[in-house]
Motif scaffolding. Structure first.
Motif, PDB file in Angstrom:
ATOM      1  N   GLY A   1      14.410 -15.623 137.106  1.00 26.53           N
ATOM      2  CA  GLY A   1      15.191 -13.877 137.632  1.00 26.53           C
ATOM      3  C   GLY A   1      16.853 -14.485 137.901  1.00 26.53           C
ATOM      4  N   VAL A   2      17.384 -15.040 138.503  1.00 28.66           N
ATOM      5  CA  VAL A   2      18.921 -15.624 138.587  1.00 28.66           C
ATOM      6  C   VAL A   2      19.638 -15.660 137.675  1.00 28.66           C
ATOM      7  N   MET A   3      18.890 -16.535 136.145  1.00 29.03           N
ATOM      8  CA  MET A   3      20.054 -15.892 135.215  1.00 29.03           C
ATOM      9  C   MET A   3      20.431 -14.446 134.898  1.00 29.03           C
ATOM     10  N   GLU A   4      19.477 -14.200 135.063  1.00 24.37           N
ATOM     11  CA  GLU A   4      19.240 -12.990 134.521  1.00 24.37           C
ATOM     12  C   GLU A   4      20.256 -12.124 135.339  1.00 24.37           C
ATOM     13  N   SER A   5      19.731 -11.994 136.381  1.00 22.03           N
ATOM     14  CA  SER A   5      20.609 -11.283 137.514  1.00 22.03           C
ATOM     15  C   SER A   5      22.474 -11.722 137.310  1.00 22.03           C
ATOM     16  N   ALA A   6      22.109 -12.740 137.156  1.00 21.70           N
ATOM     17  CA  ALA A   6      23.525 -13.419 137.740  1.00 21.70           C
ATOM     18  C   ALA A   6      24.604 -12.823 136.568  1.00 21.70           C
ATOM     19  N   VAL A   7      24.464 -13.092 134.804  1.00 20.32           N
ATOM     20  CA  VAL A   7      24.796 -12.435 134.020  1.00 20.32           C
ATOM     21  C   VAL A   7      24.839 -11.204 134.515  1.00 20.32           C
ATOM     22  N   VAL A   8      24.614 -10.004 134.346  1.00 21.30           N
ATOM     23  CA  VAL A   8      24.009  -8.491 134.952  1.00 21.30           C
ATOM     24  C   VAL A   8      25.196  -8.802 135.783  1.00 21.30           C
ATOM     25  N   LEU A   9      25.170  -9.284 137.477  1.00 23.89           N
ATOM     26  CA  LEU A   9      26.244  -9.167 138.117  1.00 23.89           C
ATOM     27  C   LEU A   9      27.947  -9.698 137.411  1.00 23.89           C
ATOM     28  N   ALA A  10      28.162 -10.629 137.208  1.00 24.92           N
ATOM     29  CA  ALA A  10      29.316 -11.240 135.764  1.00 24.92           C
ATOM     30  C   ALA A  10      29.747  -9.919 135.363  1.00 24.92           C
ATOM     31  N   GLU A  11      28.761  -9.932 134.617  1.00 23.33           N
ATOM     32  CA  GLU A  11      29.815  -8.345 134.034  1.00 23.33           C
ATOM     33  C   GLU A  11      30.093  -7.319 134.506  1.00 23.33           C
ATOM     34  N   LYS A  12      29.628  -7.169 135.860  1.00 22.41           N
ATOM     35  CA  LYS A  12      29.505  -5.421 136.135  1.00 22.41           C
ATOM     36  C   LYS A  12      30.825  -6.085 137.048  1.00 22.41           C
ATOM     37  N   TYR A  13      30.764  -7.584 137.447  1.00 24.52           N
ATOM     38  CA  TYR A  13      31.732  -7.536 138.722  1.00 24.52           C
ATOM     39  C   TYR A  13      33.543  -8.755 137.851  1.00 24.52           C
ATOM     40  N   GLY A  14      33.053  -8.722 136.478  1.00 22.86           N
ATOM     41  CA  GLY A  14      34.440  -9.509 136.186  1.00 22.86           C
ATOM     42  C   GLY A  14      34.333 -10.665 136.277  1.00 22.86           C
ATOM     43  N   ALA A  15      33.013 -11.667 136.266  1.00 24.63           N
ATOM     44  CA  ALA A  15      32.670 -13.021 136.597  1.00 24.63           C
ATOM     45  C   ALA A  15      32.061 -13.647 135.177  1.00 24.63           C
ATOM     46  N   ASP A  16      32.962 -14.488 135.094  1.00 26.99           N
ATOM     47  CA  ASP A  16      32.105 -15.524 133.290  1.00 26.99           C
ATOM     48  C   ASP A  16      30.611 -15.877 133.552  1.00 26.99           C
TER      49      ASP A  16
END
Length: 188
Positions: free
Chosen positions: A26-41
């Motif tokens: 779940g953290v993996m999924e959420s981290a990728v979504v947040l990264a894409e939303k806010y401009g992280a890798d």
């Protein structure tokens, strides 16, 4: 050579109960979504998320030994043992899994307490840990709502939730968590 993503997943998932691995997914999924939303890798966010709880189920004595024997943050030993796994996990990610990217190492290290001057990746991984889909605690929906507004608003809500819980239980609050929260407020 650093292990592949699949090798990392295999190695990390073997070190924790199935329920914790489900959390990590779940953290993996959420981290990728947040990264894409806010401009992280998103690749770095994914790797940091895979490894964020790698040491969570290590024996306390083993975590303490790693902290003492490797000159890690000794101050942690005077605080809740729940904080130790992030410091040990960052060390292990580098030593055992060949992660050399300091952004990933730091995102693992600071995912429980935050820090003053959190990087974009630090914020993404820390917030993903709070809001992953399997989380179910009072206030998590509010944290998720704030995460849609900004990383900072989401993290402030998360840290407020943690601090409020610790206050209600008359437990010691790790000072860096308060400093991290305050730093995020000054960023708004």
């Amino acid at each position: 050579m650093a292990p592949s993503r699949e090798e990392l997943i295999e190695a990390v998932s073997a070190q924790m109960p199935a329920k914790r691995w489900k959390h990590t997914q779940g953290v993996m999924e959420s981290a990728v979504v947040l990264a894409e939303k806010y401009g992280a890798d998103p690749v770095k966010a994914d790797i940091a998320a895979i490894l964020h709880d790698v040491a969570k189920y290590w024996p306390v004595a083993e975590m303490e030994a790693v902290i003492r024997d490797n000159g890690l943050n000794i101050e942690l030993l005077h605080h809740d043992k729940q904080l130790w796994h992030s410091e040990v996990g960052a060390f292990v990610a580098e030593r055992d899994y060949g992660v050399s990217d300091s952004e990933i190492i730091n995102a693992i290290r600071w995912h429980t307490s935050g820090r003053v001057g959190m990087s974009l990746l630090d914020k993404v991984v820390c917030l993903a840990d709070y809001i992953e889909p399997g989380r179910d605690f009072p206030g998590v929906e509010y944290i998720r709502e704030q995460a849609q507004r900004s990383l900072e608003e989401g993290l402030i809500a998360g840290f407020d939730s943690t601090i409020t819980l610790l206050l209600s239980q008359r437990r010691v609050i790790y000072p860096l968590t308060v400093l991290s929260r305050n730093d995020l407020i000054t960023q708004l």
